[in-house]
Design an enzyme around this catalytic site. Structure first.
Site, PDB file in Angstrom:
ATOM      1  N   ASP A 220      78.436-103.955 -19.753  1.00  0.00           N
ATOM      2  CA  ASP A 220      78.173-103.412 -21.090  1.00  0.00           C
ATOM      3  C   ASP A 220      78.403-101.897 -21.162  1.00  0.00           C
ATOM      4  O   ASP A 220      78.494-101.335 -22.252  1.00  0.00           O
ATOM      5  CB  ASP A 220      76.741-103.758 -21.534  1.00  0.00           C
ATOM      6  CG  ASP A 220      76.546-105.255 -21.698  1.00  0.00           C
ATOM      7  OD1 ASP A 220      77.561-105.974 -21.805  1.00  0.00           O
ATOM      8  OD2 ASP A 220      75.389-105.711 -21.712  1.00  0.00           O
TER       9      ASP A 220
ATOM     10  N   ARG B 251      74.238-114.544 -30.068  1.00  0.00           N
ATOM     11  CA  ARG B 251      74.327-115.398 -28.902  1.00  0.00           C
ATOM     12  C   ARG B 251      72.945-115.731 -28.312  1.00  0.00           C
ATOM     13  O   ARG B 251      72.688-116.836 -27.864  1.00  0.00           O
ATOM     14  CB  ARG B 251      75.186-114.680 -27.863  1.00  0.00           C
ATOM     15  CG  ARG B 251      75.427-115.508 -26.671  1.00  0.00           C
ATOM     16  CD  ARG B 251      76.500-114.943 -25.801  1.00  0.00           C
ATOM     17  NE  ARG B 251      76.546-115.704 -24.582  1.00  0.00           N
ATOM     18  CZ  ARG B 251      77.124-116.883 -24.472  1.00  0.00           C
ATOM     19  NH1 ARG B 251      77.724-117.417 -25.497  1.00  0.00           N
ATOM     20  NH2 ARG B 251      77.103-117.526 -23.332  1.00  0.00           N
TER      21      ARG B 251
ATOM     22  N   PRO C 271      80.736-119.817 -21.809  1.00  0.00           N
ATOM     23  CA  PRO C 271      80.143-121.154 -21.732  1.00  0.00           C
ATOM     24  C   PRO C 271      78.629-121.066 -21.476  1.00  0.00           C
ATOM     25  O   PRO C 271      78.137-120.031 -21.019  1.00  0.00           O
ATOM     26  CB  PRO C 271      80.839-121.772 -20.519  1.00  0.00           C
ATOM     27  CG  PRO C 271      81.240-120.616 -19.678  1.00  0.00           C
ATOM     28  CD  PRO C 271      81.529-119.482 -20.618  1.00  0.00           C
TER      29      PRO C 271
ATOM     30  N   LYS D  28      67.730-104.053 -26.092  1.00  0.00           N
ATOM     31  CA  LYS D  28      68.144-105.191 -26.930  1.00  0.00           C
ATOM     32  C   LYS D  28      68.056-106.506 -26.182  1.00  0.00           C
ATOM     33  O   LYS D  28      67.461-107.476 -26.659  1.00  0.00           O
ATOM     34  CB  LYS D  28      69.595-104.976 -27.404  1.00  0.00           C
ATOM     35  CG  LYS D  28      70.225-106.234 -28.010  1.00  0.00           C
ATOM     36  CD  LYS D  28      71.635-106.014 -28.493  1.00  0.00           C
ATOM     37  CE  LYS D  28      72.724-106.213 -27.481  1.00  0.00           C
ATOM     38  NZ  LYS D  28      73.129-107.611 -27.218  1.00  0.00           N
ATOM     39  N   ASN D  29      68.644-106.545 -24.994  1.00  0.00           N
ATOM     40  CA  ASN D  29      68.755-107.834 -24.309  1.00  0.00           C
ATOM     41  C   ASN D  29      67.436-108.309 -23.723  1.00  0.00           C
ATOM     42  O   ASN D  29      67.321-109.453 -23.294  1.00  0.00           O
ATOM     43  CB  ASN D  29      69.873-107.780 -23.264  1.00  0.00           C
ATOM     44  CG  ASN D  29      71.244-107.735 -23.936  1.00  0.00           C
ATOM     45  OD1 ASN D  29      71.361-108.049 -25.121  1.00  0.00           O
ATOM     46  ND2 ASN D  29      72.257-107.324 -23.206  1.00  0.00           N
TER      47      ASN D  29
ATOM     48  N   ASP E 247      79.550-111.701 -29.549  1.00  0.00           N
ATOM     49  CA  ASP E 247      80.760-110.896 -29.483  1.00  0.00           C
ATOM     50  C   ASP E 247      81.926-111.697 -28.937  1.00  0.00           C
ATOM     51  O   ASP E 247      81.750-112.647 -28.178  1.00  0.00           O
ATOM     52  CB  ASP E 247      80.524-109.696 -28.566  1.00  0.00           C
ATOM     53  CG  ASP E 247      79.452-108.784 -29.114  1.00  0.00           C
ATOM     54  OD1 ASP E 247      79.091-108.951 -30.294  1.00  0.00           O
ATOM     55  OD2 ASP E 247      78.987-107.914 -28.369  1.00  0.00           O
TER      56      ASP E 247
HETATM   57  N1  EPU Z   1      78.637-118.070 -17.453  1.00  0.00           N
HETATM   58  C1  EPU Z   1      79.042-119.349 -17.193  1.00  0.00           C
HETATM   59  N2  EPU Z   1      78.202-120.382 -17.551  1.00  0.00           N
HETATM   60  C2  EPU Z   1      76.996-120.171 -18.140  1.00  0.00           C
HETATM   61  C3  EPU Z   1      76.591-118.851 -18.390  1.00  0.00           C
HETATM   62  C4  EPU Z   1      77.434-117.812 -18.041  1.00  0.00           C
HETATM   63  O1  EPU Z   1      80.124-119.580 -16.668  1.00  0.00           O
HETATM   64  O2  EPU Z   1      76.298-121.147 -18.426  1.00  0.00           O
HETATM   65  C5  EPU Z   1      79.502-116.939 -17.047  1.00  0.00           C
HETATM   66  C6  EPU Z   1      79.962-116.141 -18.245  1.00  0.00           C
HETATM   67  O3  EPU Z   1      81.128-116.678 -18.816  1.00  0.00           O
HETATM   68  C7  EPU Z   1      80.188-114.768 -17.623  1.00  0.00           C
HETATM   69  C8  EPU Z   1      79.120-114.689 -16.537  1.00  0.00           C
HETATM   70  O4  EPU Z   1      78.723-116.028 -16.298  1.00  0.00           O
HETATM   71  O5  EPU Z   1      81.458-114.725 -17.025  1.00  0.00           O
HETATM   72  C9  EPU Z   1      77.901-113.866 -16.888  1.00  0.00           C
HETATM   73  O6  EPU Z   1      77.337-114.316 -18.115  1.00  0.00           O
HETATM   74  P1  EPU Z   1      75.785-114.150 -18.478  1.00  0.00           P
HETATM   75  O7  EPU Z   1      75.225-115.500 -18.733  1.00  0.00           O
HETATM   76  O8  EPU Z   1      75.136-113.277 -17.458  1.00  0.00           O
HETATM   77  O9  EPU Z   1      75.855-113.369 -19.854  1.00  0.00           O
HETATM   78  P2  EPU Z   1      74.959-113.613 -21.118  1.00  0.00           P
HETATM   79  O10 EPU Z   1      73.575-113.926 -20.704  1.00  0.00           O
HETATM   80  O11 EPU Z   1      75.631-114.515 -22.077  1.00  0.00           O
HETATM   81  C10 EPU Z   1      74.099-111.184 -21.274  1.00  0.00           C
HETATM   82  C11 EPU Z   1      74.084-110.110 -22.308  1.00  0.00           C
HETATM   83  C12 EPU Z   1      75.479-109.503 -22.438  1.00  0.00           C
HETATM   84  C13 EPU Z   1      75.935-108.986 -21.097  1.00  0.00           C
HETATM   85  C14 EPU Z   1      75.842-110.094 -20.033  1.00  0.00           C
HETATM   86  C15 EPU Z   1      76.177-109.624 -18.635  1.00  0.00           C
HETATM   87  C16 EPU Z   1      72.387-110.917 -23.811  1.00  0.00           C
HETATM   88  C17 EPU Z   1      72.027-111.455 -25.140  1.00  0.00           C
HETATM   89  N3  EPU Z   1      73.663-110.671 -23.580  1.00  0.00           N
HETATM   90  O12 EPU Z   1      74.984-112.173 -21.751  1.00  0.00           O
HETATM   91  O13 EPU Z   1      75.319-108.417 -23.316  1.00  0.00           O
HETATM   92  O14 EPU Z   1      77.267-108.538 -21.178  1.00  0.00           O
HETATM   93  O15 EPU Z   1      74.509-110.637 -20.020  1.00  0.00           O
HETATM   94  O16 EPU Z   1      75.313-108.608 -18.242  1.00  0.00           O
HETATM   95  O17 EPU Z   1      71.511-110.674 -22.984  1.00  0.00           O
HETATM   96  C18 EPU Z   1      75.938-106.837 -24.929  1.00  0.00           C
HETATM   97  O18 EPU Z   1      74.754-106.457 -24.940  1.00  0.00           O
HETATM   98  O19 EPU Z   1      76.863-106.199 -25.477  1.00  0.00           O
HETATM   99  C19 EPU Z   1      76.273-108.078 -24.233  1.00  0.00           C
HETATM  100  C20 EPU Z   1      77.403-108.744 -24.445  1.00  0.00           C
END
Ligand code: EPU
Length: 438
Positions: free
Chosen positions: A307, A95, A125, A24-25, A119
């Protein structure tokens, strides 16, 4: 009214094999990347899940043409692209719609998208994405719930990410792929889907090196052409079924996986007393008897994935001894604990830590699908492990990321049925408070 629910008669071992879908991601990032090309791309191994359908609706709204040319194979033609605004209603549904910011900024110099939804697992952020776009020379403005990024000319830059972020790493890679000059991303995320997106960009004529390490270098090219690409398997879907097999005393073969991507999960399952055998593109999970408690701490790849934490919590609720689970990525990712407690689990959550005191068995219960895809998956694992019947109401979060969940589990001997029909009469007590919120 449509009221979806899963009915699981638990306690049956998962035996047989389950084919794992595309990640998915990865899909939700590779699809926007295809929009950056000057011609059509063909993407294989795309999972048929709600988040992919949302991504395609967004593409349609932007004028991009797409079609399924075979099951799980998409052809995306970005040539008719005519808009730079991601419609708010669609963007908020998922997202990953923020990847259109990076993709469109690179391709057209301008993009507008709503502040992302997704979610309910924490604040989420996107400051690191925005900081990076600004470093590449874009003007960034946030107003009335929208983010607007625009640049007359992007230019490669050295960007240090303050937190390890998968989303920011991929988004900046996308924008930088078409930004003249060299971009260096430091403290980059190392997840395999970061590598997958880099491979696709390179297949399109991009120039990305170092993906999979914490320093990624992107040399901007003038244009990207369409390409063919097959996305990698979904390690979290695989982990969910591995964990379910471990908890039901099963013997399950996961097909179409990259065992190396699952090492953190495999290591923990082995530590708990489960047998896991790795082969080229398969993993076999066998468990007999009760598993032992283990401690789990979620970390960026190659640490234990956040996850997979909720399903693992469900499994450890019946392990022998006390497990301590620490969630370091998301501040609010124990929604499943309260529902598992209805099944008899003993879980104490304090901020980002759950202390799980293993009980002999879980009992089937009526549960509410929670507002996090993976916490909802934990309830499915709980239902498969439990004795008796579990009904899970509200499947819209599960549908975002698990393709044909009931069918796949039933194919491995589980007693799982899904009901979506509008005409099933439900008694008032069947509808739990909050089950319709989505
Ligand atoms: N964060 C910041 N600032 C930012 C971006 C992130 O502070 O600009 C923080 C977040 O708050 C978090 C950490 O950095 O504490 C990691 O966030 P990340 O950006 O890695 O997460 P994401 O890209 O928003 C993706 C997956 C999530 C998965 C996370 C961590 C997608 C669409 N989503 O989210 O997947 O939990 O990486 O591996 O790729 C899921 O599939 O159920 C899911 C939530």
């Amino acid at each position: 009214m449509r009221l979806s629910r899963l009915v699981i008669h638990g306690g049956r071992p998962l035996i047989g094999s389950i084919p794992v879908s595309g990640r998915k991601n990865s899909a939700v990032a590779v699809i926007p990347a295809a929009v950056m090309a000057t011609g059509p791309s063909t993407l294989a191994n795309i999972p048929d899940i709600a988040d992919v359908r949302t991504a395609l609706e967004i593409l349609q709204a932007l004028g991009v043409r797409w079609e399924w040319t075979a099951p799980h194979t998409l052809r995306i033609d970005p040539r008719p692209l005519r808009a730079e605004r991601v419609p708010a209603a669609l963007g908020k549904r998922m997202r990953a719609s923020y990847y259109l910011l990076g993709a469109l900024l690179g391709r057209t110099g301008e993009a507008v998208a709503p502040l992302p939804g997704g979610d309910d697992i924490g604040q989420r952020p996107i400051d690191q994405h925005l900081k990076g776009f600004a470093a590449l020379g874009a003007e960034v403005a946030v107003a009335r719930g929208d983010v607007r990024v625009a640049a007359t000319r992007l230019e490669g830059a050295r960007i240090y990410l303050d937190v390890v972020s998968v989303g920011a790493t991929i988004n900046l890679m996308l924008a930088a792929a078409l930004a003249p000059g060299v971009t260096v991303l430091e403290n980059a995320a190392r997840e395999p889907h970061v590598v997958d997106v880099a491979n696709f960009l390179n297949a399109m004529g991009g120039y990305v090196t170092g993906a999979g390490t914490d320093v990624i270098k992107i040399r901007g090219v003038e244009e990207l052409h369409g390409a063919e690409h097959a996305i990698i398997p979904d390690e979290i879907e695989a982990a969910t079924y591995m964990i379910a097999a471990a908890g039901t005393g099963g013997d399950l073969l996961l097909e179409n996986v990259v065992p190396q991507h699952l090492e953190p999960v495999t290591a923990k399952l082995r530590e708990a007393g489960c047998e896991v055998r790795e082969e080229d593109e398969t993993l076999r999970v066998r468990s007999t008897g009760r598993l032992r408690a283990v401690h789990v701490k979620t970390l960026p790849y190659p640490g234990f994935p956040t996850d997979a934490q909720p399903p693992m919590t469900a499994l450890l609720s019946v392990a022998e001894g006390t497990s301590v689970i620490t969630e370091t990525i998301w501040e609010n990712r124990f929604h499943h604990a309260a529902e598992l407690q209805r099944m008899g689990a003993r879980i104490r959550v304090e901020e980002r830590t759950a202390v799980v005191q293993g009980v002999e068995r879980l009992e089937g219960a009526d549960l509410r699908g929670v507002h996090d895809l993976r916490s909802s998956a934990a309830l499915v694992v709980g239902g498969l492990i439990a004795r008796g019947t579990t009904r899970i109401f509200g499947l819209e979060y599960l549908d975002r990321g698990y393709e044909a969940l009931a069918e796949k589990l039933a194919g491995a001997g589980a007693f799982v049925e899904r009901f979506d029909d509008d005409d099933v009469r439900l008694e008032p007590e069947d509808i739990l408070p909050g089950s319709l919120e989505g």
